[in-house]
Design an enzyme around this catalytic site. Structure first.
Site, PDB file in Angstrom:
ATOM      1  N   HIS A  58       0.936  -1.267   0.016  1.00 51.26           N
ATOM      2  CA  HIS A  58      -0.097   0.046   0.011  1.00 51.26           C
ATOM      3  C   HIS A  58       0.967   1.256  -0.033  1.00 51.26           C
ATOM      4  O   HIS A  58       2.048   1.150   0.041  1.00 51.26           O
ATOM      5  CB  HIS A  58      -0.974  -0.024   1.366  1.00 51.26           C
ATOM      6  CG  HIS A  58      -0.557   0.257   2.741  1.00 51.26           C
ATOM      7  ND1 HIS A  58       0.429  -0.451   3.282  1.00 51.26           N
ATOM      8  CD2 HIS A  58      -0.439   1.422   3.352  1.00 51.26           C
ATOM      9  CE1 HIS A  58       0.561  -0.085   4.461  1.00 51.26           C
ATOM     10  NE2 HIS A  58       0.138   1.255   4.513  1.00 51.26           N
ATOM     11  N   HIS A  60       0.660   5.688   1.138  1.00 50.24           N
ATOM     12  CA  HIS A  60       0.130   6.912   1.517  1.00 50.24           C
ATOM     13  C   HIS A  60       0.513   8.081   0.911  1.00 50.24           C
ATOM     14  O   HIS A  60       1.949   8.154   0.533  1.00 50.24           O
ATOM     15  CB  HIS A  60       0.339   7.162   2.770  1.00 50.24           C
ATOM     16  CG  HIS A  60      -0.402   5.959   3.877  1.00 50.24           C
ATOM     17  ND1 HIS A  60      -1.618   5.632   3.997  1.00 50.24           N
ATOM     18  CD2 HIS A  60       0.556   4.923   4.485  1.00 50.24           C
ATOM     19  CE1 HIS A  60      -1.787   4.623   4.775  1.00 50.24           C
ATOM     20  NE2 HIS A  60      -0.681   4.156   5.131  1.00 50.24           N
ATOM     21  N   TYR A 146      11.819   4.435   0.186  1.00 48.05           N
ATOM     22  CA  TYR A 146      10.805   4.755  -0.662  1.00 48.05           C
ATOM     23  C   TYR A 146       9.794   5.658   0.186  1.00 48.05           C
ATOM     24  O   TYR A 146       8.407   5.545   0.214  1.00 48.05           O
ATOM     25  CB  TYR A 146       9.688   3.579  -1.101  1.00 48.05           C
ATOM     26  CG  TYR A 146      10.520   2.392  -1.486  1.00 48.05           C
ATOM     27  CD1 TYR A 146      11.726   2.506  -2.658  1.00 48.05           C
ATOM     28  CD2 TYR A 146      10.777   1.156  -0.725  1.00 48.05           C
ATOM     29  CE1 TYR A 146      12.394   1.554  -2.885  1.00 48.05           C
ATOM     30  CE2 TYR A 146      11.387  -0.048  -1.074  1.00 48.05           C
ATOM     31  CZ  TYR A 146      12.378   0.170  -2.121  1.00 48.05           C
ATOM     32  OH  TYR A 146      13.149  -0.794  -2.672  1.00 48.05           O
TER      33      TYR A 146
END
Length: 175
Positions: A58, A60, A146
């Site tokens: 996932h 954000h 990342y």
């Protein structure tokens, strides 16, 4: 069903976007593909990435849209489709996805929240940068490659040793 979405042109928004299979790790395995797709979409449909973290299953991010534009849904659609096209075709696809010609890589929906003020913005940036620690990938934010945390350190907006200590444990919960 029609979902209530922000329609404010020029808004700053927080997003959580998940893979359909939360046990996969393809976002980090194919990080260069994801970066290239996001860059391409940004060139054709401009927006600013204020903060972002990409985890294996996932991500954000906080985006600011151009002042006359509220179409983040198009941007997400292009990012998801572009990323999916660059992956090997080995996922299981259900009948409903087959009918809609979907790959089954991403969850169909995503979470979005319009940022209300500077405090809300700061809270969400902290949440983004703390997320790799929260999920147990690293003990310090600086160790997760990342993340926009590195940009924040370069610009001296945050110190390199921000978070990741016993004093900050549990401070950056759900937004």
């Amino acid at each position: 069903m029609r979902y209530r979405r922000s329609k404010t042109p020029g808004a700053t928004l927080f997003f959580t976007v998940n893979l359909e299979n939360r046990k996969q790790t393809i976002l980090t395995e194919y990080i260069e593909n994801l970066r290239a797709v996001v860059k391409n979409v940004k060139q054709k449909h401009p927006f600013v990435i204020n903060a972002m973290v990409i985890l294996p299953e996932h991500l954000h991010t906080i985006w600011t849209l151009p002042e006359n534009d509220n179409d983040f849904a198009k941007r997400w659609s292009l990012i998801k489709a572009g990323f999916s096209r660059g992956l090997p075709r080995n996922e299981r696809i259900g009948d409903s996805r087959l009918k809609k010609r979907e790959r089954g890589i991403w969850q169909r929906r995503y979470w979005e929240h319009q940022i209300r003020d500077e405090e809300d913005y700061a809270r969400h940036v902290d949440y983004i940068h703390y997320n790799p620690i929260k999920h147990g990938y690293v003990k310090r934010c600086i160790d997760w490659p990342y993340s926009s945390f590195h940009k924040y350190v370069r610009k001296r907006w945050l110190p390199e040793n921000w978070a990741g200590s016993e004093e900050t444990e549990g401070l950056f919960g759900e937004c």
